[in-house]
Design a protein around this motif. Structure first.
Motif, PDB file in Angstrom:
ATOM      1  N   LEU A  75       0.835  -1.204   0.000  1.00 38.13           N
ATOM      2  CA  LEU A  75       0.000   0.000   0.000  1.00 38.13           C
ATOM      3  C   LEU A  75       0.865   1.247   0.000  1.00 38.13           C
ATOM      4  CD1 LEU A  75      -2.731  -0.938   2.628  1.00 38.13           C
ATOM      5  CD2 LEU A  75      -3.104  -0.581   0.203  1.00 38.13           C
ATOM      6  N   LYS A  76       2.023   1.144   0.634  1.00 38.65           N
ATOM      7  CA  LYS A  76       2.885   2.315   0.795  1.00 38.65           C
ATOM      8  C   LYS A  76       3.240   2.866  -0.574  1.00 38.65           C
ATOM      9  CE  LYS A  76       7.096   3.718   3.231  1.00 38.65           C
ATOM     10  NZ  LYS A  76       6.420   4.789   3.984  1.00 38.65           N
ATOM     11  N   VAL A  77       2.963   4.155  -0.755  1.00 37.79           N
ATOM     12  CA  VAL A  77       3.114   4.739  -2.083  1.00 37.79           C
ATOM     13  C   VAL A  77       4.573   5.110  -2.367  1.00 37.79           C
ATOM     14  CG1 VAL A  77       2.367   6.607  -3.587  1.00 37.79           C
ATOM     15  CG2 VAL A  77       0.743   5.554  -2.024  1.00 37.79           C
ATOM     16  N   PRO A 307      -1.226  -1.899  -8.420  1.00 37.57           N
ATOM     17  CA  PRO A 307      -2.669  -1.977  -8.164  1.00 37.57           C
ATOM     18  C   PRO A 307      -3.509  -1.146  -9.135  1.00 37.57           C
ATOM     19  CG  PRO A 307      -1.606  -0.543  -6.559  1.00 37.57           C
ATOM     20  CD  PRO A 307      -0.514  -1.146  -7.376  1.00 37.57           C
ATOM     21  N   VAL A 308      -2.885  -0.184  -9.823  1.00 43.33           N
ATOM     22  CA  VAL A 308      -3.596   0.600 -10.836  1.00 43.33           C
ATOM     23  C   VAL A 308      -2.651   0.844 -12.007  1.00 43.33           C
ATOM     24  CG1 VAL A 308      -5.221   1.853  -9.358  1.00 43.33           C
ATOM     25  CG2 VAL A 308      -2.956   2.796  -9.775  1.00 43.33           C
ATOM     26  N   ARG A 325      -8.175   0.182 -12.324  1.00 42.03           N
ATOM     27  CA  ARG A 325      -7.793  -0.628 -11.166  1.00 42.03           C
ATOM     28  C   ARG A 325      -7.474  -2.051 -11.609  1.00 42.03           C
ATOM     29  NH1 ARG A 325      -8.378   2.095  -6.692  1.00 42.03           N
ATOM     30  NH2 ARG A 325      -9.970   3.671  -6.466  1.00 42.03           N
ATOM     31  N   GLY A 456       0.098   0.152   7.408  1.00 41.47           N
ATOM     32  CA  GLY A 456      -0.808  -0.698   6.646  1.00 41.47           C
ATOM     33  C   GLY A 456      -1.293  -1.896   7.427  1.00 41.47           C
TER      34      GLY A 456
ATOM     35  N   VAL B  44      -6.442   7.509  -5.670  1.00 38.96           N
ATOM     36  CA  VAL B  44      -5.938   6.673  -4.573  1.00 38.96           C
ATOM     37  C   VAL B  44      -5.635   5.312  -5.195  1.00 38.96           C
ATOM     38  CG1 VAL B  44      -6.481   5.564  -2.392  1.00 38.96           C
ATOM     39  CG2 VAL B  44      -7.250   7.901  -2.836  1.00 38.96           C
ATOM     40  N   PRO B  45      -4.377   4.942  -5.254  1.00 43.31           N
ATOM     41  CA  PRO B  45      -4.017   3.751  -6.048  1.00 43.31           C
ATOM     42  C   PRO B  45      -4.747   2.478  -5.636  1.00 43.31           C
ATOM     43  CG  PRO B  45      -2.052   4.976  -5.459  1.00 43.31           C
ATOM     44  CD  PRO B  45      -3.191   5.604  -4.709  1.00 43.31           C
ATOM     45  N   ASP B  46      -4.982   2.287  -4.368  1.00 46.55           N
ATOM     46  CA  ASP B  46      -5.536   1.016  -3.929  1.00 46.55           C
ATOM     47  C   ASP B  46      -6.701   1.276  -2.995  1.00 46.55           C
ATOM     48  OD1 ASP B  46      -3.878  -2.074  -3.204  1.00 46.55           O
ATOM     49  OD2 ASP B  46      -5.984  -1.571  -2.866  1.00 46.55           O
ATOM     50  N   SER B  47      -7.873   0.780  -3.350  1.00 51.87           N
ATOM     51  CA  SER B  47      -9.047   1.052  -2.529  1.00 51.87           C
ATOM     52  C   SER B  47      -8.970   0.366  -1.173  1.00 51.87           C
ATOM     53  CB  SER B  47     -10.323   0.659  -3.261  1.00 51.87           C
ATOM     54  OG  SER B  47     -10.244  -0.683  -3.683  1.00 51.87           O
ATOM     55  N   ALA B  48      -8.007  -0.523  -0.982  1.00 54.42           N
ATOM     56  CA  ALA B  48      -7.810  -1.097   0.357  1.00 54.42           C
ATOM     57  C   ALA B  48      -7.402  -0.016   1.347  1.00 54.42           C
ATOM     58  CB  ALA B  48      -6.742  -2.182   0.310  1.00 54.42           C
ATOM     59  N   ALA B  49      -6.928   1.120   0.819  1.00 52.70           N
ATOM     60  CA  ALA B  49      -6.531   2.210   1.711  1.00 52.70           C
ATOM     61  C   ALA B  49      -7.730   2.804   2.451  1.00 52.70           C
ATOM     62  CB  ALA B  49      -5.834   3.308   0.910  1.00 52.70           C
ATOM     63  N   PHE B  50      -8.900   2.718   1.837  1.00 55.72           N
ATOM     64  CA  PHE B  50     -10.062   3.388   2.433  1.00 55.72           C
ATOM     65  C   PHE B  50     -10.380   2.838   3.817  1.00 55.72           C
ATOM     66  CE2 PHE B  50     -10.410   5.779  -1.141  1.00 55.72           C
ATOM     67  CZ  PHE B  50     -11.001   5.222  -2.255  1.00 55.72           C
ATOM     68  N   ARG B  52      -8.460   1.476   6.040  1.00 56.85           N
ATOM     69  CA  ARG B  52      -7.492   1.916   7.051  1.00 56.85           C
ATOM     70  C   ARG B  52      -7.683   3.405   7.368  1.00 56.85           C
ATOM     71  NH1 ARG B  52      -5.946  -2.081   4.156  1.00 56.85           N
ATOM     72  NH2 ARG B  52      -4.774  -3.811   5.062  1.00 56.85           N
ATOM     73  N   ASP B  80       0.864   7.827   3.788  1.00 53.00           N
ATOM     74  CA  ASP B  80       1.558   7.159   2.688  1.00 53.00           C
ATOM     75  C   ASP B  80       1.618   5.648   2.918  1.00 53.00           C
ATOM     76  OD1 ASP B  80       4.463   6.278   1.373  1.00 53.00           O
ATOM     77  OD2 ASP B  80       3.361   7.765   0.225  1.00 53.00           O
ATOM     78  N   ASP B  81       1.891   5.257   4.188  1.00 48.21           N
ATOM     79  CA  ASP B  81       1.943   3.835   4.548  1.00 48.21           C
ATOM     80  C   ASP B  81       0.635   3.139   4.235  1.00 48.21           C
ATOM     81  OD1 ASP B  81       3.917   3.206   7.577  1.00 48.21           O
ATOM     82  OD2 ASP B  81       4.485   3.769   5.536  1.00 48.21           O
ATOM     83  N   ILE B  82      -0.477   3.821   4.510  1.00 46.48           N
ATOM     84  CA  ILE B  82      -1.765   3.157   4.323  1.00 46.48           C
ATOM     85  C   ILE B  82      -2.291   3.338   2.909  1.00 46.48           C
ATOM     86  CG2 ILE B  82      -2.313   3.295   6.770  1.00 46.48           C
ATOM     87  CD1 ILE B  82      -4.304   5.435   6.235  1.00 46.48           C
ATOM     88  N   GLY B  83      -1.502   3.994   2.066  1.00 44.73           N
ATOM     89  CA  GLY B  83      -1.820   4.005   0.636  1.00 44.73           C
ATOM     90  C   GLY B  83      -2.485   5.259   0.133  1.00 44.73           C
ATOM     91  N   ILE B  84      -2.409   6.343   0.918  1.00 43.94           N
ATOM     92  CA  ILE B  84      -3.050   7.582   0.474  1.00 43.94           C
ATOM     93  C   ILE B  84      -1.962   8.608   0.183  1.00 43.94           C
ATOM     94  CG2 ILE B  84      -4.615   9.445   1.120  1.00 43.94           C
ATOM     95  CD1 ILE B  84      -6.049   7.340   2.846  1.00 43.94           C
TER      96      ILE B  84
END
Lengths: 552, 161
Positions: A75-77, A307-308, A325, A456, B44-50, B52, B80-84
């Motif tokens: 998840l980490k961007v 992921p995208v 996605r 995460g 938001v690249p990955d909706s799994a971030a939502f 968290r 950033d860690d959680i994907g946002i």
């Protein structure tokens, strides 16, 4: 069949066997004994060594926590974009499908198959069997029938619907840019109202996502273009080479040679460390595909998936639909409900978003890059219907975990009795294949495992301190080769162990098989090409050149 | 301004009556999609971030996490860690909703234009996170509470995207 089909059933059987006293589970699970290991390992070298003090259910639970951490770590961007253009993720997937099939359900070939020799008996050559299947004679459904005779030689392609907004064309199939897909329904024995589509490919794993299926379309269109040219040359009586007597085979020869050249000169140098490159030129003829490669090392591509993606003009950050996605791109397999099939032509891939531009061409505004090599796996590969697994009821410690591709890969490794990454590295050092300094230090692995517990992990079960202490000493091979890539190359390329095994496996698969009585496929293809295109273009040597050629 | 415009131009000042509000709502949007800039729509690249992010929001709402005590660089790294991904030139603000106050924060005109105009172009469609489809089909693997966290994260983050 799609990835992972039958895993649940094999896993149930394996759990039953694994519950028996130790001597009865000395052998790999049924279906996982097809490939020969590189070495004759001692029990202490295996990840599931009972003497390690960790019982099998606890080991599988630990792997679930490790897999969770690998998925949420993706998840980490920051640091999520590597060097390799993303198109090579899917060229790699295609090539590895061509080399390896560990599907649990096999054909009657299995009945008399000697154990552990599948990797050398199966076509471990990179010969595009996954594209051509049995050819027009053995797999006629994949090839277009002609009007005049039953002679088939061109790949059947699928259609995409017009999306231009022109009322006269809206929704009509206007562009042959998709793989062929069989619409299910009563005519083909499915239930009325079944809205799914069955991919019509020799290897349906190549419909796993829209990137790889568009790569298949690229290969098919190239074949068709080559066939048309060869057929015209032969029909006009202008062909010199006797190999044009069979234009289909001539096209296949050229396409295979192009494929080999792209793999050797464009793909592999991007992912292999420098020390592994000479291996490509000195193949061990008997190598084939080994157990460690088939069940762990060749799965490095899972860590490259994003992921995208910016996919096309419409489906990109600058387009009206935004980035595509991964889940949606995986739904194009067709056997899960999706409103995107039949596809419209906004889904024709823009390869410039996935590959380096041709020399002299402008760099595109957006280009996707693969994830850097490292122990992270995109979250959709845990949650998508194609990759997720329900925790087995027999393993209560897994209850509540969301299991997906990371755990399945490592659980398969346990079922196959793979060595730990450390054990394999030490064996390779002893054999003089890598240096002693090429083994990842324990403390480096500990730091990496600990750093993987990011924010995460909120709401998830990530690794404990006890897990970290164990796994830093005894790492699953799949995790180890990704961790060593990060440690030794900062994620730019594979590391020493992974790089060596990938190089050896591909070198074996790229051995020139000859063609049509000629000693060298490559020489034959070059001669055929020069006859077809005496004024150019040159035979493609890179993916970008192949895209340009297929587009005509 | 000529005489015809004096009679036809809408009065852009002063209070609106209920009928005038309804009349505005009943008309189509006045859009110039040639001015639309889709790149404004934060990805938001990955909706799994939502999910968290939803937990983060609920922790703040329950008083268990005081955003004032989290330096912006720390918050940026957690996000950033959680994907946002928060663009480097954006500020970060977390604010509680005051009680008994109806607050609706609407997006800027350029973002709203970009968001709506995508549906009026060929191929433009709504970027629905897959969790909704999975939830409805019963295959999400989420509990009610987990789905709620996901929803909180989605609607808190999405600001009408």
């Amino acid at each position: 069949m799609r990835h992972g089909q039958g895993f649940d059933l094999v896993f149930q059987e394996w759990l039953r066997i694994a519950a028996q006293p130790a001597p009865d589970r000395a052998e790999p699970a049924p279906g996982f004994d097809r490939y020969e290991p590189m070495f004759d390992y001692q029990p202490s070298e295996l990840l599931d060594d009972p003497a390690s003090g960790v019982a099998l259910p606890d080991l599988l639970a630990m792997l679930a926590r490790l897999a969770t951490q690998m998925h949420v770590g993706a998840l980490k961007v920051a640091g999520s974009v590597g060097r390799v253009p993303a198109g090579y993720t899917y060229l790699g997937q295609f090539a590895i499908h061509d080399l390896v099939n560990t599907a649990s359900f096999r054909t009657t070939l299995d009945r008399n198959l000697p154990r552990r020799q599948f990797g050398s008996i199966q076509s471990a050559a990179l010969d595009l069997a996954s594209l051509y299947g049995g050819g027009p004679a053995g797999s006629p459904a994949f090839f277009e029938p002609t009007d005049e005779t039953e002679h088939r030689a061109r790949f059947r392609l699928g259609w995409m619907r017009d999306s231009s907004g022109d009322p006269a064309r809206l929704g009509q199939p206007t562009r042959q840019e998709d793989i062929p897909r069989l619409a299910l329904g009563p005519d083909v024995g499915a239930a009325p109202g079944d809205k799914r589509f069955d991919p019509l490919l020799a290897d349906t794993r190549n419909a796993d996502n829209l990137m790889i299926s568009q790569l298949v379309v690229l290969m098919m269109k190239t074949h068709n273009r080559l066939y048309d040219a060869a057929h015209r040359l032969a029909a006009d009586g202008r062909a010199h080479s006797r190999l044009f007597a069979r234009p289909f085979e001539a096209a296949r020869c050229i396409l295979t040679a192009i494929y080999h050249r792209i793999l050797r000169e464009d793909f592999l140098p991007r992912i292999l460390p420098d020390a592994a490159l000479p291996v490509l030129d000195t193949p061990a003829p008997a190598a084939g595909v080994r157990l460690e490669a088939a069940l762990a090392v060749l799965r490095f591509g899972h860590a490259m998936v994003q992921p995208v993606y910016d996919f096309s003009a419409v489906h990109s950050a600058g387009g009206p639909s935004g980035q595509a996605r991964l889940e949606r791109l995986m739904d194009f397999f067709g056997m899960h409900p999706t409103r995107d099939l039949p596809a419209d032509d906004t889904w024709v891939i823009d390869w410039s978003m996935f590959l380096d531009p041709l020399p002299g061409a402008d760099r595109p505004v957006r280009m996707n890059r693969a994830r850097p090599f490292g122990p992270t796996i995109a979250e959709p590969l845990r949650t998508h219907a194609a990759t997720r697994i329900a925790p087995p009821a027999e393993l209560p410690a897994l209850a509540g975990h969301r299991l997906g591709l990371g755990w399945r890969t490592m659980a398969k490794g346990v079922m196959a009795r793979l060595p730990t990454g450390q054990a394999l590295a030490r064996r390779l050092v002893q054999a003089g294949r890598i240096n002693a300094g090429d083994v990842v230090p324990t403390d480096a692995l500990e730091r990496m495992l600990r750093a993987g517990r990011t924010a995460g992990c909120i709401g998830e079960r990530c690794l404990t301190e006890a897990d970290i202490a164990f796994l830093a000493q005894r790492s699953p091979l799949f995790f180890y080769i990704l961790a060593e890539a990060r440690h030794f190359t900062d994620g730019d390329k594979l590391g020493p162990v992974g790089g060596l095994i990938v190089a050896e496996t591909f070198a074996s698969g790229l051995v020139d098989p000859g063609f049509g009585g000629e000693v060298s496929l490559r020489t034959a293809a070059t001669a055929l090409w020069q006859e077809l295109y005496p004024s150019g273009p040159a035979m493609p040597a890179t993916m970008a050149e192949l895209v340009a050629f297929a587009a005509g | 301004m000529n005489d015809s415009q004096t009679n036809d131009a809408p009065d852009m000042t002063g209070s609106l009556t209920k009928d005038e509000v309804i009349a505005i709502l009943s008309q189509d949007y006045a859009l110039d999609c040639t001015q639309s800039d889709p790149s404004l729509l934060m990805q938001v690249p990955d909706s799994a971030a939502f999910a968290r992010f939803g937990r983060l929001i609920l922790k703040m709402a329950l008083g268990e996490l005081d955003p004032a005590r989290v330096p912006e660089p720390v918050m940026r790294e957690v996000l950033d860690d959680i994907g946002i991904p928060i663009p480097a030139d954006w500020a970060i603000r977390f604010q509680p909703r005051p009680p008994k106050t109806f607050i609706a924060m609407y997006p800027g005109a350029d973002m709203a234009l970009a968001a709506i105009c995508r549906f009026r172009q060929p191929g433009g469609d709504y970027p629905m996170p897959p969790q909704y489809g999975d939830w409805l089909s019963g295959s999400s693997g989420m509990t009610e509470e987990q789905f709620y966290e996901f929803r909180v994260g989605d609607y808190t983050l999405s600001y009408c995207r």
